[in-house]
Design a protein around this motif. Structure first.
Motif, PDB file in Angstrom:
ATOM      1  N   SER A 102       0.838  -1.196   0.000  1.00  0.00           N
ATOM      2  CA  SER A 102       0.000   0.000   0.000  1.00  0.00           C
ATOM      3  C   SER A 102       0.876   1.250   0.000  1.00  0.00           C
ATOM      4  O   SER A 102       2.048   1.223   0.393  1.00  0.00           O
ATOM      5  CB  SER A 102      -0.911   0.015   1.227  1.00  0.00           C
ATOM      6  OG  SER A 102      -0.173   0.316   2.399  1.00  0.00           O
ATOM      7  N   THR A 104       0.636   3.796   1.954  1.00  0.00           N
ATOM      8  CA  THR A 104       0.990   4.127   3.339  1.00  0.00           C
ATOM      9  C   THR A 104       2.174   3.299   3.823  1.00  0.00           C
ATOM     10  O   THR A 104       3.121   3.829   4.420  1.00  0.00           O
ATOM     11  CB  THR A 104      -0.220   3.891   4.258  1.00  0.00           C
ATOM     12  OG1 THR A 104      -1.324   4.668   3.790  1.00  0.00           O
ATOM     13  CG2 THR A 104       0.103   4.289   5.687  1.00  0.00           C
ATOM     14  N   GLU A 105       2.151   2.002   3.561  1.00  0.00           N
ATOM     15  CA  GLU A 105       3.241   1.114   3.985  1.00  0.00           C
ATOM     16  C   GLU A 105       4.536   1.472   3.266  1.00  0.00           C
ATOM     17  O   GLU A 105       5.621   1.454   3.855  1.00  0.00           O
ATOM     18  CB  GLU A 105       2.866  -0.335   3.703  1.00  0.00           C
ATOM     19  CG  GLU A 105       1.702  -0.839   4.548  1.00  0.00           C
ATOM     20  CD  GLU A 105       1.131  -2.144   4.028  1.00  0.00           C
ATOM     21  OE1 GLU A 105       0.535  -2.872   4.821  1.00  0.00           O
ATOM     22  OE2 GLU A 105       1.280  -2.428   2.812  1.00  0.00           O
ATOM     23  N   SER A 114       2.952   9.769   5.440  1.00  0.00           N
ATOM     24  CA  SER A 114       1.948   9.851   4.381  1.00  0.00           C
ATOM     25  C   SER A 114       0.648  10.426   4.921  1.00  0.00           C
ATOM     26  O   SER A 114       0.295  10.231   6.085  1.00  0.00           O
ATOM     27  CB  SER A 114       1.685   8.461   3.788  1.00  0.00           C
ATOM     28  OG  SER A 114       1.160   7.590   4.766  1.00  0.00           O
ATOM     29  N   SER A 116      -3.553  11.356   3.469  1.00  0.00           N
ATOM     30  CA  SER A 116      -4.545  11.153   2.420  1.00  0.00           C
ATOM     31  C   SER A 116      -5.676  12.150   2.596  1.00  0.00           C
ATOM     32  O   SER A 116      -6.247  12.240   3.685  1.00  0.00           O
ATOM     33  CB  SER A 116      -5.109   9.735   2.454  1.00  0.00           C
ATOM     34  OG  SER A 116      -4.144   8.785   2.086  1.00  0.00           O
ATOM     35  N   ARG A 149      -2.931  11.585  -2.412  1.00  0.00           N
ATOM     36  CA  ARG A 149      -1.936  10.976  -1.532  1.00  0.00           C
ATOM     37  C   ARG A 149      -0.693  11.855  -1.498  1.00  0.00           C
ATOM     38  O   ARG A 149      -0.168  12.250  -2.541  1.00  0.00           O
ATOM     39  CB  ARG A 149      -1.560   9.578  -2.024  1.00  0.00           C
ATOM     40  CG  ARG A 149      -2.737   8.709  -2.472  1.00  0.00           C
ATOM     41  CD  ARG A 149      -3.748   8.464  -1.363  1.00  0.00           C
ATOM     42  NE  ARG A 149      -3.206   7.828  -0.191  1.00  0.00           N
ATOM     43  CZ  ARG A 149      -3.129   6.506  -0.021  1.00  0.00           C
ATOM     44  NH1 ARG A 149      -3.532   5.682  -0.983  1.00  0.00           N
ATOM     45  NH2 ARG A 149      -2.653   6.000   1.102  1.00  0.00           N
ATOM     46  N   SER A 177      -5.264   4.001   5.049  1.00  0.00           N
ATOM     47  CA  SER A 177      -4.842   2.841   4.269  1.00  0.00           C
ATOM     48  C   SER A 177      -6.020   1.928   3.943  1.00  0.00           C
ATOM     49  O   SER A 177      -6.646   1.362   4.846  1.00  0.00           O
ATOM     50  CB  SER A 177      -3.770   2.051   5.029  1.00  0.00           C
ATOM     51  OG  SER A 177      -3.467   0.839   4.354  1.00  0.00           O
ATOM     52  N   TYR A 179      -5.699  -0.955   2.344  1.00  0.00           N
ATOM     53  CA  TYR A 179      -5.275  -2.339   2.557  1.00  0.00           C
ATOM     54  C   TYR A 179      -5.358  -2.744   4.025  1.00  0.00           C
ATOM     55  O   TYR A 179      -5.566  -3.914   4.336  1.00  0.00           O
ATOM     56  CB  TYR A 179      -3.855  -2.547   2.023  1.00  0.00           C
ATOM     57  CG  TYR A 179      -3.802  -2.747   0.521  1.00  0.00           C
ATOM     58  CD1 TYR A 179      -4.891  -2.430  -0.282  1.00  0.00           C
ATOM     59  CD2 TYR A 179      -2.670  -3.248  -0.098  1.00  0.00           C
ATOM     60  CE1 TYR A 179      -4.851  -2.611  -1.661  1.00  0.00           C
ATOM     61  CE2 TYR A 179      -2.605  -3.435  -1.477  1.00  0.00           C
ATOM     62  CZ  TYR A 179      -3.710  -3.109  -2.250  1.00  0.00           C
ATOM     63  OH  TYR A 179      -3.682  -3.291  -3.605  1.00  0.00           O
ATOM     64  N   THR A 180      -5.175  -1.798   4.945  1.00  0.00           N
ATOM     65  CA  THR A 180      -5.325  -2.111   6.365  1.00  0.00           C
ATOM     66  C   THR A 180      -6.760  -2.546   6.664  1.00  0.00           C
ATOM     67  O   THR A 180      -6.994  -3.517   7.405  1.00  0.00           O
ATOM     68  CB  THR A 180      -4.961  -0.890   7.230  1.00  0.00           C
ATOM     69  OG1 THR A 180      -3.579  -0.574   7.040  1.00  0.00           O
ATOM     70  CG2 THR A 180      -5.208  -1.164   8.705  1.00  0.00           C
TER      71      THR A 180
END
Length: 255
Positions: A102, A104-105, A114, A116, A149, A177, A179-180
């Motif tokens: 992602s 963020t990661e 980061s 958003s 982003r 995120s 994906y989180t």
């Protein structure tokens, strides 16, 4: 005295040579060289367009073309309502295409903070590209999230992520995120296919990314799949090419 505050720095005698190319290109080269060697300090503010045109004895169109090229190269930042500022020594970020990570990661792993900004989100009827990418019926609903982003305050990407409504029934759950949220629900993509192309930014996209209209950008369309093979994520992203590199490792197959 910093070059940006020295009126004589932009005098034509220092940068213009008849017969050696357009004036905007020579002015660009003069400023770019000064940024590289430190005569223009990082963060220094360039004179306003009208003043710079008078100092360089050129038209405002010539100044605008020179500055636009510096912005596209990542050497100058234009801040709406504030002016143009030198950005010296910016480093491109390399993003491998072989790992599904992602935004963020990826930024956290590089020591960057980061953020958003959610531009729009909700449940909508699918657009044609979403219908095809996600294998949806036209009567289905998609969760759609559009975000700006940034990393350490610098706009880096515009992303629109679309997912089937049963995979993300509440788009408001996504803050930083995506994906989180998907991992917590056990629905994160297992693999993805990406298509990369070069585009020019429209006026609204360019404004959001702090770039001039028509600036080059990387367009990445990603379709993410569950282990079962079901497509559950379609993301369309515009990325700044001046600070963002995508890297792929290629191997020679045995024949």
């Amino acid at each position: 005295m910093d070059g940006a505050t020295d009126p004589g720095f932009f005098a034509p005698a220092l940068w213009h040579r008849p017969g050696r190319g357009p004036r905007y290109q020579q002015l660009h080269d003069h400023i770019a060289a000064a940024i590289r060697d430190g005569r223009l300090a990082d963060g220094a503010q360039l004179p306003p367009e009208r003043e710079l045109a008078e100092l360089a004895q050129v038209s405002r169109v010539t100044v605008r073309r020179a500055i636009t090229k510096l912005v596209a190269a990542g050497q100058v930042d234009q801040r709406r309502g504030a002016g143009s500022f030198v950005r010296r020594g910016s480093v491109k970020l390399e993003h491998t295409l072989s790992t599904l990570t992602s935004f963020t990661e990826y930024m956290r792993a590089r020591g960057l903070t980061s953020t958003s900004q959610v531009l729009a989100r909700g449940l909508f009827p699918p657009a044609p590209d979403e219908t095809v990418a996600l294998g949806l019926a036209t009567s289905a609903r998609v969760a759609r999230i559009e975000r700006l982003r940034s990393a350490d305050g610098v706009p880096m990407a515009l992303e629109r992520s679309s997912l089937p409504a049963d995979i993300l029934p509440d788009p408001d759950l996504v803050d930083l995120s995506l994906y989180t949220v998907l991992r917590a629900a056990g629905t994160a993509p297992h693999r993805a296919l990406q298509r990369i192309s070069a585009v020019n930014l429209a006026a609204r996209e360019a404004e959001r990314m702090a770039l001039p209209e028509g600036a080059a950008a990387l367009l990445i369309e990603r379709t993410g799949y569950l282990a079962s093979g079901r497509p559950i994520e379609f993301t369309r992203g515009l990325y700044r090419p001046d600070i963002y590199d995508f890297v792929a490792e290629l191997r020679l197959e045995d024949t």
